[in-house]
Write a protein that holds these residues in place. Sequence first.
Motif, PDB file in Angstrom:
ATOM      1  N   LEU A   8      55.862  96.892 -12.172  1.00 20.25           N
ATOM      2  CA  LEU A   8      56.941  96.660 -11.215  1.00 20.25           C
ATOM      3  C   LEU A   8      58.305  96.983 -11.816  1.00 20.25           C
ATOM      4  O   LEU A   8      59.207  97.457 -11.120  1.00 20.25           O
ATOM      5  N   ALA A   9      58.453  96.735 -13.116  1.00 23.91           N
ATOM      6  CA  ALA A   9      59.714  97.074 -13.783  1.00 23.91           C
ATOM      7  C   ALA A   9      59.961  98.579 -13.748  1.00 23.91           C
ATOM      8  O   ALA A   9      61.093  99.031 -13.514  1.00 23.91           O
ATOM      9  N   LYS A  10      58.904  99.362 -13.953  1.00 17.45           N
ATOM     10  CA  LYS A  10      59.049 100.827 -13.903  1.00 17.45           C
ATOM     11  C   LYS A  10      59.387 101.292 -12.493  1.00 17.45           C
ATOM     12  O   LYS A  10      60.203 102.200 -12.303  1.00 17.45           O
ATOM     13  N   LEU A  11      58.753 100.677 -11.512  1.00 17.77           N
ATOM     14  CA  LEU A  11      59.075 101.029 -10.126  1.00 17.77           C
ATOM     15  C   LEU A  11      60.535 100.713  -9.807  1.00 17.77           C
ATOM     16  O   LEU A  11      61.246 101.530  -9.220  1.00 17.77           O
ATOM     17  N   ALA A  12      60.970  99.528 -10.214  1.00 20.55           N
ATOM     18  CA  ALA A  12      62.348  99.127  -9.939  1.00 20.55           C
ATOM     19  C   ALA A  12      63.341 100.033 -10.650  1.00 20.55           C
ATOM     20  O   ALA A  12      64.385 100.402 -10.088  1.00 20.55           O
ATOM     21  N   GLY A  68      59.548  88.633 -15.648  1.00 19.59           N
ATOM     22  CA  GLY A  68      59.925  89.852 -14.954  1.00 19.59           C
ATOM     23  C   GLY A  68      60.907  89.554 -13.833  1.00 19.59           C
ATOM     24  O   GLY A  68      60.766  88.576 -13.104  1.00 19.59           O
ATOM     25  N   ASP A  69      61.919  90.389 -13.709  1.00 17.52           N
ATOM     26  CA  ASP A  69      62.953  90.186 -12.702  1.00 17.52           C
ATOM     27  C   ASP A  69      63.174  91.458 -11.890  1.00 17.52           C
ATOM     28  O   ASP A  69      64.280  91.770 -11.480  1.00 17.52           O
ATOM     29  N   ALA A  70      62.078  92.202 -11.635  1.00 15.08           N
ATOM     30  CA  ALA A  70      62.191  93.472 -10.935  1.00 15.08           C
ATOM     31  C   ALA A  70      62.255  93.311  -9.421  1.00 15.08           C
ATOM     32  O   ALA A  70      62.497  94.274  -8.703  1.00 15.08           O
ATOM     33  N   LEU A  71      62.059  92.094  -8.920  1.00 14.02           N
ATOM     34  CA  LEU A  71      61.956  91.895  -7.480  1.00 14.02           C
ATOM     35  C   LEU A  71      63.312  91.884  -6.791  1.00 14.02           C
ATOM     36  O   LEU A  71      64.310  91.413  -7.328  1.00 14.02           O
ATOM     37  N   VAL A  72      63.314  92.400  -5.555  1.00 15.22           N
ATOM     38  CA  VAL A  72      64.440  92.166  -4.660  1.00 15.22           C
ATOM     39  C   VAL A  72      64.369  90.727  -4.170  1.00 15.22           C
ATOM     40  O   VAL A  72      65.366  90.011  -4.116  1.00 15.22           O
ATOM     41  N   ALA A  73      63.144  90.303  -3.793  1.00 19.57           N
ATOM     42  CA  ALA A  73      62.962  88.933  -3.307  1.00 19.57           C
ATOM     43  C   ALA A  73      61.496  88.555  -3.344  1.00 19.57           C
ATOM     44  O   ALA A  73      60.616  89.420  -3.299  1.00 19.57           O
ATOM     45  N   ALA A  74      61.241  87.253  -3.427  1.00 23.39           N
ATOM     46  CA  ALA A  74      59.894  86.702  -3.304  1.00 23.39           C
ATOM     47  C   ALA A  74      59.940  85.644  -2.208  1.00 23.39           C
ATOM     48  O   ALA A  74      60.666  84.655  -2.321  1.00 23.39           O
ATOM     49  N   LEU A  75      59.185  85.876  -1.134  1.00 19.17           N
ATOM     50  CA  LEU A  75      59.075  84.925  -0.037  1.00 19.17           C
ATOM     51  C   LEU A  75      57.768  84.157  -0.242  1.00 19.17           C
ATOM     52  O   LEU A  75      56.681  84.692  -0.009  1.00 19.17           O
ATOM     53  N   LYS A 125      67.978  95.848   4.893  1.00 13.00           N
ATOM     54  CA  LYS A 125      68.626  95.425   6.133  1.00 13.00           C
ATOM     55  C   LYS A 125      69.081  93.972   6.069  1.00 13.00           C
ATOM     56  O   LYS A 125      69.795  93.506   6.952  1.00 13.00           O
ATOM     57  N   GLU A 126      68.629  93.240   5.074  1.00  8.88           N
ATOM     58  CA  GLU A 126      68.943  91.819   4.931  1.00  8.88           C
ATOM     59  C   GLU A 126      69.230  91.523   3.471  1.00  8.88           C
ATOM     60  O   GLU A 126      68.574  92.075   2.580  1.00  8.88           O
ATOM     61  N   ASN A 127      70.199  90.655   3.248  1.00  2.00           N
ATOM     62  CA  ASN A 127      70.532  90.278   1.877  1.00  2.00           C
ATOM     63  C   ASN A 127      69.444  89.364   1.308  1.00  2.00           C
ATOM     64  O   ASN A 127      68.911  88.506   2.012  1.00  2.00           O
ATOM     65  N   PRO A 128      69.125  89.527   0.027  1.00  2.00           N
ATOM     66  CA  PRO A 128      68.119  88.655  -0.597  1.00  2.00           C
ATOM     67  C   PRO A 128      68.581  87.205  -0.597  1.00  2.00           C
ATOM     68  O   PRO A 128      69.784  86.922  -0.574  1.00  2.00           O
ATOM     69  N   PRO A 129      67.644  86.260  -0.608  1.00  2.00           N
ATOM     70  CA  PRO A 129      68.022  84.840  -0.680  1.00  2.00           C
ATOM     71  C   PRO A 129      68.646  84.524  -2.030  1.00  2.00           C
ATOM     72  O   PRO A 129      68.478  85.281  -2.995  1.00  2.00           O
ATOM     73  N   PRO A 130      69.358  83.407  -2.149  1.00  4.68           N
ATOM     74  CA  PRO A 130      69.949  83.022  -3.435  1.00  4.68           C
ATOM     75  C   PRO A 130      68.896  82.942  -4.526  1.00  4.68           C
ATOM     76  O   PRO A 130      67.850  82.316  -4.350  1.00  4.68           O
ATOM     77  N   GLY A 131      69.164  83.611  -5.631  1.00  2.30           N
ATOM     78  CA  GLY A 131      68.201  83.618  -6.723  1.00  2.30           C
ATOM     79  C   GLY A 131      67.013  84.521  -6.478  1.00  2.30           C
ATOM     80  O   GLY A 131      66.124  84.612  -7.333  1.00  2.30           O
ATOM     81  N   GLY A 132      66.958  85.152  -5.321  1.00  7.84           N
ATOM     82  CA  GLY A 132      65.874  86.073  -5.015  1.00  7.84           C
ATOM     83  C   GLY A 132      64.590  85.411  -4.552  1.00  7.84           C
ATOM     84  O   GLY A 132      63.611  86.093  -4.261  1.00  7.84           O
ATOM     85  N   ILE A 133      64.564  84.084  -4.447  1.00  3.89           N
ATOM     86  CA  ILE A 133      63.346  83.365  -4.091  1.00  3.89           C
ATOM     87  C   ILE A 133      63.613  82.475  -2.883  1.00  3.89           C
ATOM     88  O   ILE A 133      64.603  81.749  -2.841  1.00  3.89           O
ATOM     89  N   ALA A 134      62.721  82.552  -1.900  1.00  3.02           N
ATOM     90  CA  ALA A 134      62.811  81.689  -0.728  1.00  3.02           C
ATOM     91  C   ALA A 134      61.461  81.028  -0.501  1.00  3.02           C
ATOM     92  O   ALA A 134      60.427  81.694  -0.530  1.00  3.02           O
TER      93      ALA A 134
END
Length: 372
Positions: A149-153, A170-177, A346-355
């Motif tokens: 995922l880091a390489k993809l990001a 790892g911190d490659a995510l835009v967000a984790a729901l 189209k939407e901003n990530p949640p605070p900290g990237g995790i919702a």
Amino acid sequence: MTVTLADVAARARVSPATVSRVLNGNYPVAASTRERVLRAVDDLDYVLNGPASSLAAATSDLVGILVNDIADPFFGIMAGAAQTQIGGPGDGSGRAGGEKLAVICNTGGSPERELTYLTLLQRQRAAAVVLTGGAVENPEHQAAMAAKLAKLADAGTRIVFCGRPPLPEGDALVAALAFDNRGGGRRLTEHLISLGHRRIGYVAGPRERTTTRHRLEGHREALQAAGLGALPAGGDAGGTATGSGDQGDDDPLVVHGPYDRRSGYEATLELLRRAPDVTAIVAANDTVALGACAAVRDQGMRIPQDISVAGFDDLPFSVDAVPALTTVRLPLFEAGARAGRLAMGKENPPPGGIATIAAELMIRGSTAAPRG
């Protein structure tokens, strides 16, 4: 350092032209040569350039949606909702203008296939990747996932988790729901306890999945709070749906198996064999609950008069079961649509990237107070 086609050729001991022929598929190449080239591509993590028209672009118009089983409504609903946001403006004009091609990648629950699809999406310079459902709790796989995922990001791909928690590293995510599986599991068992149930069987999902662990933890938290049982040593126990559990099992009221109807049927028969005095059964999901209901009826018992049954997810058929299934509702469509918006920017990530997405208890006719 960027891996080049010449690097692949050197590793495979062929000419760059041969590598090109294998990757483009426009010229016959001996099977053994082709295998050497593809192995070198994998070893070096070589990313194939896309069509000439997109060579200058950081990413393509491709978005990958990874699911365990597209035939399972849990995944189908999320994937379909994500695709509504990925496909474009949706104005019906047919004009190009921000649309992306969403591709469903069915892993079959295989960690190896999950990594393979990510590699293929990396080679295609995917604009975004949405990974749905619970993750495998295996340190080696988690490390491999974090690296991939880091390489993809790094290449510009937007990565969104839908229905699964973030990786430990790892911190490659835009967000984790992430769904509140633990809270939902706790509230479901609290409901049964409030009705007077004291012997509650649990048909759990596969041991290695985060969803399984979180839902089972919530169930056990409710039991502990009511003084009905302590968490087994090591945090897990129970056999498999075939009754071949670990040697250290000390919880006869938990049986593990796949997230399917057959598992629910077989696991329930095993639970009833181990503990014929159970008055309620909690199933890993609604599909498993259907199997549990069938097993209960085949044993000559009625639902809920003789035994209560509850599920999880609130899939579309749960309200049409007879009796209607008490379950925990997860907003699958809403979560999938949000994941699609996040993947498209189209939407901003949640605070900290995790919702954390709340789970709602749906009380229906399949649960009632125990008799006598």
